[in-house]
Design a protein around this motif. Structure first.
Motif, PDB file in Angstrom:
ATOM      1  N   ALA A  91      25.783  30.895  35.293  1.00 47.32           N
ATOM      2  CA  ALA A  91      26.746  29.798  35.228  1.00 47.32           C
ATOM      3  C   ALA A  91      26.229  28.625  36.052  1.00 47.32           C
ATOM      4  CB  ALA A  91      28.097  30.252  35.766  1.00 47.32           C
ATOM      5  N   LEU A 120      27.859  25.707  38.456  1.00 48.67           N
ATOM      6  CA  LEU A 120      29.108  25.421  39.142  1.00 48.67           C
ATOM      7  C   LEU A 120      29.010  24.142  39.961  1.00 48.67           C
ATOM      8  CD1 LEU A 120      29.846  28.983  40.603  1.00 48.67           C
ATOM      9  CD2 LEU A 120      30.506  28.085  38.378  1.00 48.67           C
ATOM     10  N   LEU A 136      30.351  35.951  39.431  1.00 46.87           N
ATOM     11  CA  LEU A 136      31.325  34.939  39.844  1.00 46.87           C
ATOM     12  C   LEU A 136      32.525  35.548  40.550  1.00 46.87           C
ATOM     13  CD1 LEU A 136      31.406  32.398  36.881  1.00 46.87           C
ATOM     14  CD2 LEU A 136      30.004  32.388  38.956  1.00 46.87           C
ATOM     15  N   GLU A 137      32.959  36.727  40.117  1.00 47.97           N
ATOM     16  CA  GLU A 137      34.125  37.348  40.761  1.00 47.97           C
ATOM     17  C   GLU A 137      33.830  37.832  42.181  1.00 47.97           C
ATOM     18  OE1 GLU A 137      32.140  40.245  37.970  1.00 47.97           O
ATOM     19  OE2 GLU A 137      33.042  38.291  37.685  1.00 47.97           O
ATOM     20  N   LEU A 183      31.608  35.924  44.207  1.00 42.24           N
ATOM     21  CA  LEU A 183      31.094  34.758  44.929  1.00 42.24           C
ATOM     22  C   LEU A 183      32.095  34.296  45.976  1.00 42.24           C
ATOM     23  CD1 LEU A 183      28.910  32.603  45.268  1.00 42.24           C
ATOM     24  CD2 LEU A 183      30.074  31.280  43.480  1.00 42.24           C
ATOM     25  N   HIS A 190      28.224  34.383  33.670  1.00 36.29           N
ATOM     26  CA  HIS A 190      28.826  35.501  34.384  1.00 36.29           C
ATOM     27  C   HIS A 190      28.425  35.542  35.857  1.00 36.29           C
ATOM     28  CE1 HIS A 190      30.661  39.421  34.818  1.00 36.29           C
ATOM     29  NE2 HIS A 190      29.545  39.883  35.344  1.00 36.29           N
ATOM     30  N   VAL A 244      25.868  33.509  39.278  1.00 38.00           N
ATOM     31  CA  VAL A 244      25.006  32.450  39.810  1.00 38.00           C
ATOM     32  C   VAL A 244      23.888  33.137  40.586  1.00 38.00           C
ATOM     33  CG1 VAL A 244      26.756  30.634  39.922  1.00 38.00           C
ATOM     34  CG2 VAL A 244      26.477  32.195  41.853  1.00 38.00           C
ATOM     35  N   ILE A 269      33.680  25.541  37.159  1.00 35.54           N
ATOM     36  CA  ILE A 269      32.631  25.974  36.232  1.00 35.54           C
ATOM     37  C   ILE A 269      32.260  24.796  35.332  1.00 35.54           C
ATOM     38  CG2 ILE A 269      32.046  27.549  34.349  1.00 35.54           C
ATOM     39  CD1 ILE A 269      34.016  29.561  35.647  1.00 35.54           C
ATOM     40  N   TYR A 306      30.544  23.015  43.552  1.00 36.99           N
ATOM     41  CA  TYR A 306      31.153  23.662  44.705  1.00 36.99           C
ATOM     42  C   TYR A 306      31.965  22.664  45.511  1.00 36.99           C
ATOM     43  CZ  TYR A 306      27.758  27.138  43.380  1.00 36.99           C
ATOM     44  OH  TYR A 306      27.032  28.049  42.668  1.00 36.99           O
TER      45      TYR A 306
END
Length: 67
Positions: A10, A12, A39-40, A42, A26, A28, A21, A14
């Motif tokens: 992905a 992103l 990602l879940e 991060l 899915h 980084v 996103i 920040y």
């Protein structure tokens, strides 16, 4: 062959309280270690550098490089 977003990194943006996103994916890639971070999972990034990190230790190591 079709690729799903779980096969791609992905992109992103920040911010201080979260991330947005830009390009779906899915995971980084940790800027310090190069390992993929789902990602879940991060939790650590630099707003100034716009870089993700896999752990607090790696984030601290990166911050100390600029001193």
């Amino acid at each position: 062959m079709l690729m799903s977003s779980s096969d791609k990194a992905a992109t992103l943006m920040y911010g201080p309280n979260g991330f947005r996103i830009v390009k779906p994916g899915h995971f980084v890639v940790c800027a310090q270690s190069g390992v993929p971070v789902p990602l879940e999972e991060l939790r650590y990034w630099s707003v100034e550098r716009q870089e993700p990190y896999a752990s607090a230790e790696l984030s601290t190591q990166r911050a100390l490089q600029d001193l």
